[in-house]
Design an enzyme around this catalytic site. Structure first.
Site, short mmCIF file in Angstrom:
data_model
loop_
_atom_site.label_atom_id
_atom_site.label_comp_id
_atom_site.label_asym_id
_atom_site.label_seq_id
_atom_site.Cartn_x
_atom_site.Cartn_y
_atom_site.Cartn_z
N TRP A 78 34.78 -1.40 -39.46
CA TRP A 78 35.11 -2.83 -39.31
C TRP A 78 36.16 -3.03 -38.22
CZ3 TRP A 78 39.71 -5.49 -39.75
CH2 TRP A 78 39.63 -6.88 -39.82
N HIS A 79 37.09 -2.07 -38.14
CA HIS A 79 38.19 -2.21 -37.18
C HIS A 79 37.73 -2.12 -35.74
CE1 HIS A 79 40.91 -1.78 -40.60
NE2 HIS A 79 41.84 -2.27 -39.81
N GLY A 80 36.67 -1.39 -35.51
CA GLY A 80 36.24 -1.31 -34.12
C GLY A 80 35.03 -0.44 -33.93
#
Lengths: 428, 329
Positions: free
Chosen positions: A288-290
């Site tokens: 989700w973060h990247g």
């Protein structure tokens, strides 16, 4: 709603259509779930699939294509897929998750679908938390659009404190540490102390950046009569990894717990399944973060740490508070190292540099800054932690407030143009 | 509307004390002057010159006073030399751009305070001997330094500069490239020069990484060329040395170059350059420090600056020279 859309459109008006359509989809899906319970699963799947597809396309398309190409090259099959020039819409990870949580809650019967489309669109696009959270639950934020909350003295005092302290964390802590981190995280790093100091600095930077933003968002929303949830609660005082994830980016942790970890089975099917669920949840949290493998590895690492902690708990392990805190921070900051690494070459270079612990004058300069900022932030947070009052100076005497706020603001003013960096979590 | 006005008045009432406090602090910081905040973290040259100007105005009597360009700044370890000779050694070395006229200004700032030195050691690298007219700005900068400082003595100063000067000790805004990696911030770099008696380490140094002898690429022969502008700039230096009775206590040394650049022609031009300079400054042959004209490439960080290991080695050579020739006094 209008101001939120203007705010979002100011970045790039072309993506207004995307947030509008995404919101409309969930608005109608939720109404359909309520009106046609027989087909509610279909509408839920439609909503989740569409939301995730949009997110996957804008955020992960190139990542998956590049990974697939690398994998096929490894197998000797050559590059078959082309990447696209895609702009990542700002805030997409946040408003998509917020929107999905609404639809899922309606499906679960935990709330009634909102009929007023303006209120619903305002809830999704509420500008203080649109770009980088917190990811607000429908049951907490949406009703606030229906009732007017007048300002009072306490509310104003707290809001001002949150905004000022938020700016201090962002500009004085995060932005001044950014050059240090940039210097340390290099593909030609030769010195082990830069790796260590740079990682500590990054841990402080990302906290100052994200917690600072969250506080500014909370303070701004509060002045408008809205209460946003706490996204951070002194996470670096945690004495276990589990405790840390209850204090860090709380809105995301809660979302993952309620919509991923528990539906996967949580801790209801024995140890092995529990550990697997933790690791899978955190792997996806990392993703989700990247769109990069270092985030996935970071997430996996966090999942493993959580699993180890759960196992340790079940073995009735005992440790001193200081020992627990130290181990927790070691795990967290090792994770931050993985989080910040930008390439395999950088990883190798920085790990190899850990053979060279020569101390340079630059290390002393960096240590001074890290130490001073840590002391300042820790002093205030320690009081917040002990008193459980996150608005510690908001209710102080007139003289104390004047002195404290003036000093903070003057430092913010002086430092503000020395370094300017974008909010880290804007890229997620 | 009524609610909006109420909210605004509530907000104003709460912020008024903060605003007053802030204004008071800003006023306080605008009435004092803590110094000159450069704020240009990429201007290494300016940092060096500023620091040495300040040191010229503050250091005390010395036994050996080094002055010259960056080959001296980076190539001689003053604390080590001080320790080896058991003498007080200070360096006011700066850059080649500053040149002999600029060095004379620094010496003037030092001696005009009534300070004394047993010896002045001029340390020059060949690179400064082909002087460019654009370098005159450095000489003017040193000459006008106090004037510019005093002209900033106004009633109201920039409060942001004052606050940044206070915070500068704690802020880590790195110098560019390897300078930032080695020294960190400008404050840290200036502190290093101060603590090391006016000397520094070239951060581009390989830091004791061994480079096999002969592995340096074949280069053209290095030529020492003294142009007329350079020779003219020696006159103010000669005058200052005379003015403060240092003309017979001055020694000259030419910094070494990598041996890969040295040929027969190099030695001829070097000898000629030394003759011209020493004649212009009335320095006798006995006052010319005869150290090796070149060293192995592995001792160098760049063609003009010694690496850390080279700096150590060369300083010991210099100390041995002094011991041997008994020129401490």
């Amino acid at each position: 709603m209008v101001s939120s859309y203007i705010f979002y459109g100011w970045w790039n008006w072309k993506f207004l259509g995307l947030i509008f359509l995404s919101s409309l989809l969930d608005y109608f899906s939720s109404l359909a779930i309520e009106k046609f319970p027989k087909y509610k699963k279909v509408y839920l799947i439609l909503s989740i699939t569409t939301n995730l597809s949009i997110l996957a396309f804008f955020k992960y398309y190139n990542f998956f294509v590049e990974s697939a190409n690398q994998f096929s090259e490894l197998l000797g099959l050559g590059n078959n897929l082309n990447t696209l020039s895609i702009i990542l819409p700002i805030g997409i990870s946040f408003y998509t998750f917020q929107s999905m949580s609404y639809t899922i809650d309606i499906y679960r019967g935990e709330a009634q679908a909102e009929r007023n489309i303006i209120i619903f669109l305002s809830y999704i696009s509420f500008f203080p938390q649109l770009i980088a959270g917190p990811i607000e639950r429908f049951s907490h934020l949406l009703p606030q659009f229906k009732t007017y909350q007048p300002l009072n003295k306490t509310r104003v005092q707290e809001s001002i404190w949150w905004i000022v302290w938020g700016y201090f964390l962002k500009i004085v802590v995060a932005d001044t540490l950014a050059p240090l981190v940039e210097l340390a995280y290099s593909e030609e790093q030769r010195f082990g102390w830069w790796v260590i100091l740079g990682t500590i600095a990054f841990g402080l930077q990302i906290y100052g950046d994200f917690a600072g933003y969250s506080l500014i968002a909370k303070g701004t929303a509060s002045l408008l009569g809205f209460d946003l949830m706490w996204n951070f609660q002194c996470p670096y005082w945690s004495t276990s990894i589990q405790d840390f994830w209850r204090r860090w980016h709380i809105s995301l942790s809660n979302w993952l717990r309620d919509y991923l970890y528990i539906p996967l089975g949580g801790n209801r099917f024995g140890n092995a399944r529990n550990f697997l669920n933790l690791i899978v949840t955190m792997l996806l949290a990392g993703l989700w973060h990247g769109a990069s493998w270092n985030f996935v590895i970071w997430g996996g690492f966090q999942g493993i740490c959580l699993a180890i902690h759960r196992f340790y708990q079940r073995c009735n392990g005992q440790m001193s508070k200081m020992g627990s805190w130290f181990l927790t921070m070691l795990a967290i900051f090792t994770g931050w190292f993985l989080f910040r690494i930008q390439s395999w070459k950088m990883f190798i270079s920085m790990v190899e540099s850990l053979q060279n612990f020569r101390w340079l004058p630059g290390h002393s300069a960096a240590l001074v800054e890290i130490f001073v900022l840590t002391i300042v932030v820790a002093s205030i947070e320690r009081q917040q932690y002990l008193t459980q009052d996150m608005s510690i100076f908001a209710h102080s005497s007139f003289l104390t407030k004047t002195v404290v706020y003036s000093i903070l603001l003057i430092i913010i003013f002086a430092v503000s143009h020395q370094t300017q960096t974008q909010f880290i979590y804007f890229q997620f | 509307m009524k609610n909006l006005l109420l909210n605004i008045s509530l907000l104003l009432r709460e912020t008024i004390s903060i605003s007053l406090g802030l204004l008071l602090l800003l006023l306080l910081f605008s009435l004092i002057r803590l110094g000159n905040y450069i704020g240009d973290h990429s201007n290494i040259s300016r940092l060096i010159v500023d620091e040495q100007i300040e040191r010229a105005k503050t250091i005390h009597n010395t036994d050996l006073l080094l002055i010259g360009d960056s080959s001296c700044l980076m190539g001689i370890d003053a604390p080590l030399l001080s320790h080896l000779l058991n003498k007080k050694v200070e360096s006011l070395c700066t850059l080649g751009f500053v040149g002999p006229e600029g060095y004379s200004e620094l010496l003037r700032k030092y001696f005009s305070r009534g300070m004394k030195s047993n010896r002045v050691i001029l340390v020059f690298h060949g690179i400064q001997m082909k002087r460019d007219s654009s370098w005159q700005q450095w000489v003017d900068y040193i000459k006008d330094y106090e004037f510019n400082q005093n002209s900033k003595s106004k009633l109201i100063h920039n409060p942001k500069n004052n606050i940044l000067l206070l915070l500068n000790k704690f802020l880590f805004i790195p110098l560019h490239n390897k300078w930032g990696e080695y020294y960190g911030s400008d404050y840290s770099f200036s502190s290093f020069i101060r603590r090391h008696h006016g000397t520094a380490v070239d951060p581009n140094s390989p830091l004791n990484t061994y480079i096999p002898v002969g592995s340096a690429p074949k280069s053209e022969a290095y030529r020492y060329e003294v142009n007329q502008q350079y020779e003219d700039s020696l006159e103010p230096l000669e005058q200052v040395l005379l003015e403060y009775n240092m003309h017979d206590k001055t020694m000259l040394m030419i910094s070494p170059i990598p041996s890969s650049l040295q040929r027969e022609q190099t030695m001829i031009t070097r000898k000629s350059a030394i003759e011209r300079i020493s004649k212009r400054l009335n320095i006798s042959d006995t006052e010319i420090i005869d150290l090796p004209s070149s060293l192995q490439a592995r001792y160098f960080a760049t063609n003009t600056h010694l690496a850390e290991n080279g700096r150590n080695y060369y300083t010991r050579l210099l100390a041995s020279y002094f011991h041997f020739h008994e020129v401490q006094n």
